[in-house]
Design a protein around this motif. Structure first.
Motif, PDB file in Angstrom:
ATOM      1  N   GLY A   1      12.753  40.545   9.301  1.00 44.57           N
ATOM      2  CA  GLY A   1      12.559  40.055   8.353  1.00 44.57           C
ATOM      3  C   GLY A   1      13.514  40.209   6.975  1.00 44.57           C
ATOM      4  O   GLY A   1      13.750  39.269   5.878  1.00 44.57           O
TER       5      GLY A   1
ATOM      6  N   THR B   1      11.101  36.690   5.496  1.00 44.52           N
ATOM      7  CA  THR B   1       9.672  37.724   5.911  1.00 44.52           C
ATOM      8  C   THR B   1       9.119  37.166   6.424  1.00 44.52           C
ATOM      9  O   THR B   1       8.017  37.755   7.152  1.00 44.52           O
TER      10      THR B   1
ATOM     11  N   TRP C   1       9.156  35.423   9.204  1.00 46.86           N
ATOM     12  CA  TRP C   1       9.467  35.365  10.867  1.00 46.86           C
ATOM     13  C   TRP C   1       8.235  36.574  11.242  1.00 46.86           C
ATOM     14  O   TRP C   1       8.303  36.356  12.929  1.00 46.86           O
TER      15      TRP C   1
END
Length: 386
Positions: free
Chosen positions: A239, A245, A247
């Protein structure tokens, strides 16, 4: 428990004889990053607090994810998809069998806390300290011990003698973060060697949080594992590397042979990281390296960093220029985070990163991973307070 319709509309329950949760449930509070983002939305402020990028992830990552959804949608092994572990092994120069894929770096750090220390143990960490380290240690039953970094006109530095002095017979691990959040400090080669020597002298585990490993603006090395592979657990984040970020794909590179034990702990939390996003990461991480994406990322943030440092200094702010990450720390004697967010700019108060020592006066953290337009607007609003 009695349900009250009016209170339910307000998100509240009316309770009778509500049992209390275990003490461990009271060790964590709402993250300061969530608090400031909520206040930013409430006051219509430019959000320079929470560190999520304004720019979208690279097209090759999004393309890989679209191709994976609908084809790789079921459970994956708790240790991570073999393809992703292979890609990470090649990227990090680590045996893929020593890599554990996690739901973001936060889960990686939590799994390590539960794996490496417990009741009666102490874990050393540098202050200012990223906020999750403290409650994670306490949830594991251990005592976090913070060692203050020094701050002068030359910026942030690590006092290795102070770290040495903090070691006791109960010390179990040394938790380091380079490049460092919130300061942007990158451990120098000498600091890394001294800290590794200290860990070997006292037989300590090293947890090296290196989620910003591709966002260093210096020539200093990033990566403690190369110095002490037998005792270093390296935490990373797709991320952070790929500007996604949300994910939640992270990893731990473990000392040889220890990954199965870490897997045994982390599978009890989320079991596995999102399978289609692991597939996308396995395809995207090699492309990011091959196509020079990280170099472009560093240059983009170097420009924004220099622009923001210059702009803040022009307003009379003392800025401690970062050596890495997309954060900077600064000081202004008349500013505080709550007042600033009401005036239209959200930052993170320095006090949020201090637990056992005094915070330098007027300290705050700025995230410059935002759009140029937002950075310009933030400076315009701050100029009205200067």
């Amino acid at each position: 428990m009695k349900f009250d319709g009016q209170q339910a509309e307000q998100g509240a329950w009316q309770t009778e004889a509500m049992p209390e949760l275990m003490p461990a449930a009271r060790t964590a509070r709402e993250s300061i990053f969530s608090v400031m983002s909520r206040l930013a939305a409430q006051h219509g402020a430019v959000n320079l607090g929470q560190g999520f990028p304004a720019d979208p992830p690279p097209a090759f990552l999004l393309e890989a994810a679209r191709g994976a959804v609908g084809h790789f949608d079921q459970y994956s092994p708790p240790a991570g998809l073999p393809a992703l572990r292979e890609a990470l092994g090649a990227d990090l120069h680590v045996n893929p069998q020593d890599i554990v894929v996690t739901c973001g770096a936060t889960e990686a750090l939590a799994a390590l806390a539960l794996s490496l220390y417990g009741p009666g143990d102490e874990v050393l960490m540098l202050e200012p300290v990223y906020d999750v380290y403290l409650p994670q240690a306490r949830l594991a039953g251990a005592t976090p011990v913070t060692v203050p970094m020094t701050l002068d006109d030359g910026g942030w530095a690590v006092d290795v003698n102070a770290v040495q002095a903090a070691v006791t017979g109960r010390t179990r691990a040394l938790l380091l973060n380079t490049p460092h959040n919130p300061t942007g400090k990158v451990l120098s080669a000498a600091e890394q060697r001294d800290l590794v020597a200290l860990a070997r002298q006292h037989d300590l585990w090293i947890i090296s949080d290196e989620v910003y490993d591709e966002l260093s603006f210096t020539d200093e090395p990033v990566g403690l594992r190369s110095l002490a592979p037998e005792r270093t657990f390296t935490v990373g984040s797709a991320g952070k590397r790929l500007e996604a970020t949300g994910w939640r794909v992270g990893w731990v590179a473990c000392p040889a042979g220890l990954a199965p034990q870490v897997v045994g702990v982390r599978q009890l939390a989320s079991f596995c990281a999102p399978t289609p996003l692991q597939v996308a990461g396995a395809q995207a991480l090699p492309r990011a390296r091959q196509e020079g994406f990280y170099a472009q990322l560093r240059e983009k943030y170097r420009v924004r960093k220099e622009w923001m440092v210059s702009g803040l200094r022009a307003l009379g702010v003392t800025v401690h220029e970062p050596q890495g990450t997309y954060f900077l720390t600064a000081q202004h004697p008349a500013w505080d985070a709550l007042s600033l967010v009401r005036e239209g700019v959200a930052v993170i108060p320095g006090e949020a990163f201090y637990d056992q020592h005094d915070c330098p006066p007027g300290l705050f953290r700025v995230a410059f991973c935002k759009s140029q337009e937002d950075l310009e607007e933030a400076l315009a609003r701050l100029s009205r307070l200067a």
